[in-house]
Design a protein around this motif. Structure first.
Motif, PDB file in Angstrom:
ATOM      1  N   THR A  58       3.219 -14.689   3.907  1.00 37.10           N
ATOM      2  CA  THR A  58       3.191 -16.083   3.456  1.00 37.10           C
ATOM      3  C   THR A  58       2.775 -17.030   4.562  1.00 37.10           C
ATOM      4  N   GLN A  59       2.813 -16.562   5.807  1.00 35.83           N
ATOM      5  CA  GLN A  59       2.363 -17.410   6.916  1.00 35.83           C
ATOM      6  C   GLN A  59       0.850 -17.505   6.986  1.00 35.83           C
ATOM      7  N   GLY A  60       0.189 -16.650   6.229  1.00 37.64           N
ATOM      8  CA  GLY A  60      -1.265 -16.565   6.356  1.00 37.64           C
ATOM      9  C   GLY A  60      -1.601 -15.766   7.597  1.00 37.64           C
ATOM     10  N   GLY A  61      -2.803 -15.850   8.052  1.00 37.10           N
ATOM     11  CA  GLY A  61      -3.176 -15.130   9.258  1.00 37.10           C
ATOM     12  C   GLY A  61      -3.670 -13.731   8.969  1.00 37.10           C
ATOM     13  N   SER A  62      -3.553 -12.879   9.957  1.00 34.25           N
ATOM     14  CA  SER A  62      -4.221 -11.596   9.913  1.00 34.25           C
ATOM     15  C   SER A  62      -3.563 -10.561   9.006  1.00 34.25           C
ATOM     16  N   GLU A  63      -2.297 -10.748   8.668  1.00 30.25           N
ATOM     17  CA  GLU A  63      -1.540  -9.713   7.936  1.00 30.25           C
ATOM     18  C   GLU A  63      -1.563  -8.396   8.695  1.00 30.25           C
ATOM     19  N   LYS A  64      -1.590  -8.470  10.024  1.00 35.01           N
ATOM     20  CA  LYS A  64      -1.531  -7.235  10.810  1.00 35.01           C
ATOM     21  C   LYS A  64      -0.193  -6.562  10.574  1.00 35.01           C
ATOM     22  N   LEU A  65      -0.210  -5.242  10.624  1.00 33.69           N
ATOM     23  CA  LEU A  65       0.987  -4.471  10.362  1.00 33.69           C
ATOM     24  C   LEU A  65       1.700  -4.144  11.667  1.00 33.69           C
ATOM     25  N   VAL A  66       3.029  -4.247  11.621  1.00 41.48           N
ATOM     26  CA  VAL A  66       3.876  -3.825  12.728  1.00 41.48           C
ATOM     27  C   VAL A  66       4.582  -2.560  12.267  1.00 41.48           C
ATOM     28  N   PHE A  67       4.377  -1.476  12.996  1.00 41.25           N
ATOM     29  CA  PHE A  67       4.864  -0.165  12.586  1.00 41.25           C
ATOM     30  C   PHE A  67       6.114   0.239  13.357  1.00 41.25           C
TER      31      PHE A  67
END
Lengths: 115, 115
Positions: free
Chosen positions: A96-105
């Protein structure tokens, strides 16, 4: 600082039984969670996901449960099959913050299903 | 289109040499990510493209690393003056993003060994 934690490096279950893989997270901004399965020498394969507006999502033998207050999610595999033997990664992202939607594993849990 | 494709699958190089990896994402995906995975760890985010624009880079991405995505299609990741610590699996992933789908789909990875 591990924002996504999988505290069990390994899990062994009998074929036909339930496998339960656990994951904890610390970042309150995470609002979308995913599980990936990885075989040796291959890339991760997407399994199932859940948004923070839900507490359960089911897809065939796989069910993910989310407990936001505890910052905890789990993956249930029922019934477990030998072909499920792999490393399972939990991942999270702030959508919901927008941005890259990078995943943290997380570091992964190695599941072994014994025949 | 069968998924995310990465080449080469394996690369062995001598310390100090430059290497370049290629990723072909799922064709309709406008988001492309590079991750790195080392033994016993989950994948770690390196960089993110939306179409041809590189919008985010991790602090893990030293100045010896450069990534491009010309024309918003395939991407390349170059490592200059490789070091032994660069040995890892380099993973590429793509997604539609946002309401189109947060789920990232990974390629099979490029295993880099620096000797």
């Amino acid at each position: 600082d591990q924002q996504v934690k999988q505290n069990s490096p390994s899990l062994s279950v009998q074929e036909g039984r339930i496998s339960i893989l656990n994951c904890d997270y610390t970042n309150s901004m995470f609002d979308y969670f995913l599980w990936y399965k990885k075989y040796p020498a291959e890339g991760p394969t997407f399994l199932i996901s859940i948004s923070s507006i839900k507490d359960k999502n089911e897809d065939g033998r796989f069910t993910v449960f989310l407990n936001k207050s505890a910052k905890h999610l789990s993956l249930h595999i029922v019934p477990s099959q030998p072909g499920d033997s792999a490393v399972y990664f939990c991942a999270a992202t702030p959508v919901t913050q927008g941005g890259s939607e990078k995943l943290v594993f997380g570091k992964g849990t190695k599941l072994t299903v014994n025949p | 289109d069968t998924g995310v494709s990465q080449n080469p699958r394996h690369k062995i190089t001598k310390r100090g040499q430059n290497v370049t990896f290629r990723c072909d994402p799922i064709s309709e995906h406008n988001r492309l990510y590079w991750y790195r995975q080392t033994l016993g760890q989950g994948p770690e985010f390196l960089t993110y493209f939306q179409n041809e624009a590189q919008l985010e880079k991790s602090r893990l991405l030293s100045d010896r690393f450069s990534a491009e995505r010309p024309k918003g299609s395939f991407s390349t990741l170059e490592i200059q003056r490789t070091e032994q610590g660069d040995s890892a699996m380099y993973l590429c992933a793509s997604s539609l993003g946002g309401s189109g789908g947060v789920e990232a789909f990974f390629g099979q990875g490029t295993r880099l060994t620096v000797v």
